[in-house]
Design a protein around this motif. Structure first.
Motif, mmCIF file in Angstrom:
data_model
loop_
_atom_site.group_PDB
_atom_site.id
_atom_site.type_symbol
_atom_site.label_atom_id
_atom_site.label_comp_id
_atom_site.label_asym_id
_atom_site.label_seq_id
_atom_site.Cartn_x
_atom_site.Cartn_y
_atom_site.Cartn_z
ATOM 1 N N VAL A 81 0.828 -1.207 0.000
ATOM 2 C CA VAL A 81 0.000 0.000 0.000
ATOM 3 C C VAL A 81 0.864 1.260 0.000
ATOM 4 C CG1 VAL A 81 -1.679 1.298 1.330
ATOM 5 C CG2 VAL A 81 -1.938 -1.162 1.074
ATOM 6 N N VAL A 82 1.873 1.297 0.882
ATOM 7 C CA VAL A 82 2.700 2.506 0.982
ATOM 8 C C VAL A 82 3.441 2.755 -0.336
ATOM 9 C CG1 VAL A 82 4.690 3.544 2.148
ATOM 10 C CG2 VAL A 82 2.927 2.374 3.478
ATOM 11 N N ALA A 83 4.027 1.712 -0.919
ATOM 12 C CA ALA A 83 4.766 1.901 -2.172
ATOM 13 C C ALA A 83 3.829 2.393 -3.267
ATOM 14 C CB ALA A 83 5.438 0.592 -2.592
ATOM 15 N N SER A 84 2.643 1.797 -3.330
ATOM 16 C CA SER A 84 1.685 2.183 -4.366
ATOM 17 C C SER A 84 1.273 3.646 -4.204
ATOM 18 C CB SER A 84 0.483 1.251 -4.269
ATOM 19 O OG SER A 84 -0.582 1.713 -5.016
ATOM 20 N N VAL A 85 1.059 4.078 -2.954
ATOM 21 C CA VAL A 85 0.668 5.470 -2.702
ATOM 22 C C VAL A 85 1.821 6.416 -3.038
ATOM 23 C CG1 VAL A 85 0.112 7.114 -0.868
ATOM 24 C CG2 VAL A 85 -1.102 4.939 -1.004
ATOM 25 N N LEU A 86 3.050 6.043 -2.640
ATOM 26 C CA LEU A 86 4.200 6.917 -2.905
ATOM 27 C C LEU A 86 4.454 7.048 -4.403
ATOM 28 C CD1 LEU A 86 6.815 5.926 -0.163
ATOM 29 C CD2 LEU A 86 5.358 7.945 -0.243
ATOM 30 N N MET A 87 4.356 5.933 -5.132
ATOM 31 C CA MET A 87 4.628 5.976 -6.576
ATOM 32 C C MET A 87 3.564 6.820 -7.288
ATOM 33 S SD MET A 87 5.759 2.089 -7.451
ATOM 34 C CE MET A 87 7.137 1.304 -6.634
ATOM 35 N N ASP A 88 2.320 6.644 -6.883
ATOM 36 C CA ASP A 88 1.231 7.467 -7.393
ATOM 37 C C ASP A 88 1.197 7.555 -8.918
ATOM 38 O OD1 ASP A 88 -1.044 8.870 -6.926
ATOM 39 O OD2 ASP A 88 -0.043 10.813 -6.802
ATOM 40 N N GLY A 89 1.558 6.463 -9.575
ATOM 41 C CA GLY A 89 1.452 6.424 -11.030
ATOM 42 C C GLY A 89 2.554 7.139 -11.783
ATOM 43 N N ASP A 90 3.496 7.768 -11.068
ATOM 44 C CA ASP A 90 4.544 8.529 -11.742
ATOM 45 C C ASP A 90 5.845 7.721 -11.764
ATOM 46 O OD1 ASP A 90 6.468 10.229 -12.627
ATOM 47 O OD2 ASP A 90 5.995 11.863 -11.231
ATOM 48 N N PRO A 91 6.352 7.344 -12.953
ATOM 49 C CA PRO A 91 7.565 6.531 -13.020
ATOM 50 C C PRO A 91 8.757 7.206 -12.345
ATOM 51 C CG PRO A 91 6.879 7.281 -15.219
ATOM 52 C CD PRO A 91 5.775 7.610 -14.282
ATOM 53 N N THR A 101 9.390 -6.778 2.553
ATOM 54 C CA THR A 101 9.216 -5.599 1.707
ATOM 55 C C THR A 101 9.355 -5.965 0.235
ATOM 56 O OG1 THR A 101 10.216 -4.288 3.458
ATOM 57 C CG2 THR A 101 10.085 -3.288 1.286
ATOM 58 N N LEU A 102 10.386 -6.760 -0.082
ATOM 59 C CA LEU A 102 10.608 -7.132 -1.483
ATOM 60 C C LEU A 102 9.435 -7.966 -2.010
ATOM 61 C CD1 LEU A 102 14.430 -7.901 -1.318
ATOM 62 C CD2 LEU A 102 13.305 -5.879 -2.263
ATOM 63 N N THR A 103 8.893 -8.846 -1.160
ATOM 64 C CA THR A 103 7.700 -9.596 -1.574
ATOM 65 C C THR A 103 6.552 -8.642 -1.881
ATOM 66 O OG1 THR A 103 8.274 -11.610 -0.380
ATOM 67 C CG2 THR A 103 5.952 -11.236 -0.781
ATOM 68 N N GLY A 104 6.370 -7.637 -1.014
ATOM 69 C CA GLY A 104 5.314 -6.654 -1.249
ATOM 70 C C GLY A 104 5.519 -5.927 -2.562
ATOM 71 N N LEU A 105 6.778 -5.553 -2.862
ATOM 72 C CA LEU A 105 7.068 -4.846 -4.114
ATOM 73 C C LEU A 105 6.781 -5.745 -5.314
ATOM 74 C CD1 LEU A 105 10.337 -2.925 -3.158
ATOM 75 C CD2 LEU A 105 8.113 -1.934 -3.736
ATOM 76 N N PHE A 106 7.176 -7.024 -5.200
ATOM 77 C CA PHE A 106 6.901 -7.949 -6.305
ATOM 78 C C PHE A 106 5.392 -8.070 -6.535
ATOM 79 C CE2 PHE A 106 5.541 -12.348 -7.186
ATOM 80 C CZ PHE A 106 5.841 -12.373 -8.535
ATOM 81 N N TRP A 163 12.130 4.970 -7.990
ATOM 82 C CA TRP A 163 13.359 4.592 -7.279
ATOM 83 C C TRP A 163 13.341 5.015 -5.823
ATOM 84 C CZ3 TRP A 163 16.814 8.001 -5.092
ATOM 85 C CH2 TRP A 163 16.681 9.351 -5.462
ATOM 86 N N TRP A 164 12.863 6.261 -5.548
ATOM 87 C CA TRP A 164 12.897 6.662 -4.136
ATOM 88 C C TRP A 164 11.778 6.008 -3.331
ATOM 89 C CZ3 TRP A 164 8.814 9.182 -1.971
ATOM 90 C CH2 TRP A 164 7.955 9.926 -2.809
ATOM 91 N N SER A 165 10.672 5.669 -3.995
ATOM 92 C CA SER A 165 9.616 4.955 -3.274
ATOM 93 C C SER A 165 10.106 3.584 -2.828
ATOM 94 C CB SER A 165 8.385 4.778 -4.162
ATOM 95 O OG SER A 165 7.945 6.003 -4.660
ATOM 96 N N VAL A 166 10.836 2.916 -3.735
ATOM 97 C CA VAL A 166 11.368 1.595 -3.395
ATOM 98 C C VAL A 166 12.319 1.718 -2.209
ATOM 99 C CG1 VAL A 166 12.885 -0.245 -4.199
ATOM 100 C CG2 VAL A 166 11.051 0.580 -5.676
#
Lengths: 328, 339
Positions: A89-99, A232-237, A103-106
């Motif tokens: 959830v946090v990564a998805s919110v931080l990325m917010d659709g912007d490529p 965390t890496l599992t969540g990112l995958f 890198w910093w969200s990860v």
């Protein structure tokens, strides 16, 4: 060097390569499961897809490597499922659709994961709370915080992040390469670093390790940090295969108990000090092969849980019997 | 502990420093935090809802708390003997679903089905105990396996959705009670069951040689074995007691909340939390019945209070997590100081 030629040394070398002899057993079981499930699938006219099976084992495989570290240290982590959700959830919110945010969200979610792991480790080692209770507690805290903030898909995962979930390199999916890289790194850390050796020592006997000059508290905090980073890496995958993160991805995948089951299925002792990530990798593959077989043979999913339960208990019973025979 | 070293002088007689009264007092002191937390929560609930202390209202609270408290009483034997029982939640689910399917609303079948449920519970407990003690599988894995098997097998049997319904004379155990009791109003059957289980558990754990063997087994299995305690049997009986407590809790919950495939979900962790809140130590050897029951009541009081305060549903998990960590942390700290 010439001594390596002798068969006896070859066995020793093979054992060294696989970590412990019990890892050899689990790979024997893996081959057996592979042959049985694939023959059944072929006999019923299904088709075998190794890549697919591997991709299905990535999410559990990554976090199971981290779980191996804490279990080797005589601890365990019941909070990984909700850590996976928090990351998603946090990564998805931080990325917010912007490529540009990728890198910093990860980096941010990895830092967050490391912090959660360190907190778990500190609660266990500094306040002396049993790992079961401590991580059950942090799991409840994360669950509450997460569900109070999000109740549905949140944020947006940019398309540029999806290759991790779907693209291939030389025919091998990136996600499988990621899993293999994490397994290899875990194996290397446990086998060749001082931290790895200290972790085995702490898991075998915390007191002996401490009296021998190992800072056992720091070692366990390190193991918990590593475990949370793998969560965390599992969540990112997982979010690389979704368009947005959702708070239920972790508990739905049952990553807490499943990762522990995969670790012990892979021959790592729940009491710590014995085992390794190669065994865990085999344990994850066995679970994935069974999943695949049950899906292909269209057997009731509930029956799958029954078979899993039987296999987990039977495998650990066999390890325990062999262990006792070795001691005699 | 007495600190006698060397050879005792002639005519030396050991002074029994372990009189029952002292033992109970010491037990209370070591596990006091949970009584303080419980008292604070109950007072706070009373401030929020002054009716709470009316006997009928308080009995309703006890009725809701009874299943978890009974479950904690059973789990306590397993924890003190040095093991875990993660299968109790699955046993509860199985009890509720199997009862609904087999009785199918027919009151004549209630008693045979209840007998069957207890028999099944004993079989599951025996399996947990024998696999753990005779095959050497860690109980965490054994009971995780039986949990997977029970949940999988039940859902497979009913095809995923609950079938049938519970007849009223089955549901009465969780919903009704003895009416027109003076002063109390209705005395719920669950509260009667709770008192019986609590009294029996206290007697068995603190008043019999089996109870002493449970403590000895958890404290140091090897020492217990060498002094003649049949460690595997003690642990197996503990698993059977835990499974029976789960069957009782399942029968009460089935009447109280109804039939659902998630009836017992999460109860295994709540029961273990309750027991640990009550001062029991994971790994075995320490714990007591009344504080464990108080631990379970504390969790239920916490849920009631958070309900009254109108806290968002999910945040209740967070508060529960914080309380568990703080209470166990304080106990761990005190435990080290007294050593």
């Amino acid at each position: 060097m010439s001594a390596i030629a002798s068969p006896r040394n070859a066995v020793v070398a093979a054992r060294a390569a696989f970590g412990t002899s019990s890892t050899g057993q689990i790979y024997g079981v893996l081959v057996l499961v592979l042959v049985v499930t694939w023959s059944l699938i072929l006999a019923t006219g299904g088709n075998i897809n190794l890549t697919n099976t591997l991709v299905r084992s990535v999410a559990l495989g990554i976090v199971a490597v981290g779980q191996t570290f804490v279990i080797l240290g005589g601890s365990l982590d019941l909070s990984v499922a909700y850590q996976v959700s928090v990351t998603a959830v946090v990564a998805s919110v931080l990325m917010d659709g912007d490529p540009g945010n990728i890198w910093w969200s990860v980096l941010a979610v990895i830092a967050l994961g490391a912090a959660i792991g360190a907190i778990n480790g500190i609660i266990i080692t500094a306040i002396h709370i049993n790992a079961f209770i401590a991580t059950l507690g942090t799991s409840l805290i994360l669950r509450g915080a997460l569900n109070a903030t999000f109740d549905n898909y949140a944020g947006e995962v940019p398309d540029e992040f999806q290759p991790l979930g779907y693209s291939r390199f030389l025919g091998i999916p990136y996600s499988v390469l990621l899993l293999l890289a994490i397994v290899a790194t875990g194996w290397w850390i446990l086998r060749y670093t001082r931290f790895g050796h200290h972790l085995y020592a702490v898991g075998a006997s915390e007191e002996t390790a401490r009296l021998s000059g190992v800072r056992s508290g720091r070692v366990l905090i390190g193991a918990h940090t590593i475990c949370s980073i793998t969560a965390t890496l599992t969540g990112l995958f997982i979010i690389s295969r979704l368009s947005a993160g959702a708070p239920w991805v972790g508990p739905d995948g049952n990553y807490d108990l499943e990762s522990i089951a995969a670790v012990v299925l892979g021959g790592t002792a729940l009491s710590g000090g014995r085992g390794g990530v190669l065994g865990t990798f085999a344990g994850v593959l066995i679970l994935a092969l069974l999943d695949n077989a049950f899906n292909q043979l269209q057997i009731n999913t509930f029956l799958k849980d029954v078979v899993r339960g039987v296999i987990i208990i039977a495998a650990v019973a066999i390890y325990a019997l062999r262990q006792r025979r070795d001691v005699r | 502990m007495s600190t006698v070293t060397g050879i005792p002088p002639k005519g030396y007689q050991a002074i029994p420093d372990d009189s029952p009264a002292r033992r109970v007092l010491r037990g209370m002191l070591v596990t006091a935090p949970i009584f303080i937390v419980l008292a604070i929560l109950l007072v706070w609930i009373t401030i929020e809802n002054p009716n709470f202390t009316d006997p009928p209202i308080f009995l309703l609270f006890l009725r809701r708390a009874a299943p978890l408290m009974i479950l904690a009483a059973g789990q306590l034997f397993v924890i003190i003997s040095g093991e875990f029982d993660l299968s109790v939640g699955a046993i509860i689910t199985t009890v509720v679903i199997v009862a609904a399917r087999l009785t199918n609303g027919d009151p004549d079948r209630t008693w045979p089905v209840i007998a069957l449920l207890f028999a099944g519970g004993i079989v599951v407990g025996l399996a947990n105990g024998l696999i753990t003690t005779r095959l050497g599988v860690p109980s965490f894995i054994t009971t995780l396996g039986t949990m997977l098997m029970l949940n999988g097998a039940t859902l497979w049997w009913i095809g995923g959705t609950p079938k049938g319904s519970l007849p009223d004379n089955f549901r009465q155990w969780g919903r009704l009670g003895i009416d027109d009791v003076p002063w109390l109003g209705q005395l719920p059957y669950s509260v009667i069951a709770l008192v019986i289980v609590g009294a029996f558990g206290t007697w068995l754990l603190h008043g019999t040689s089996y109870g002493k063997q449970v403590f000895a087994t958890g404290g140091n299995p090897r020492a217990a074995w060498l002094s003649g305690v049949d460690v595997p049997r003690v642990r197996t009986v503990a698993f059977v007691l835990s499974a029976i407590s789960a069957v009782i809790a399942g029968i009460l919950l089935g009447g109280f909340t109804g039939v659902s495939p998630s009836a017992g979900e999460g109860y295994e962790f709540q029961a273990i939390s309750a027991v640990v809140l009550g001062g029991a130590v994971l790994g075995g050897g320490r714990g007591a019945m009344i504080p464990a029951l108080a631990g379970a009541m504390t969790l239920e009081a916490l849920f009631t209070l958070l309900n009254l305060l109108g806290l968002p549903q999910p945040l209740r998990y967070s508060v529960q997590g914080v309380i568990i960590i703080i209470a166990v942390g304080i106990a761990a700290f005190r435990g080290r100081k007294t050593r």
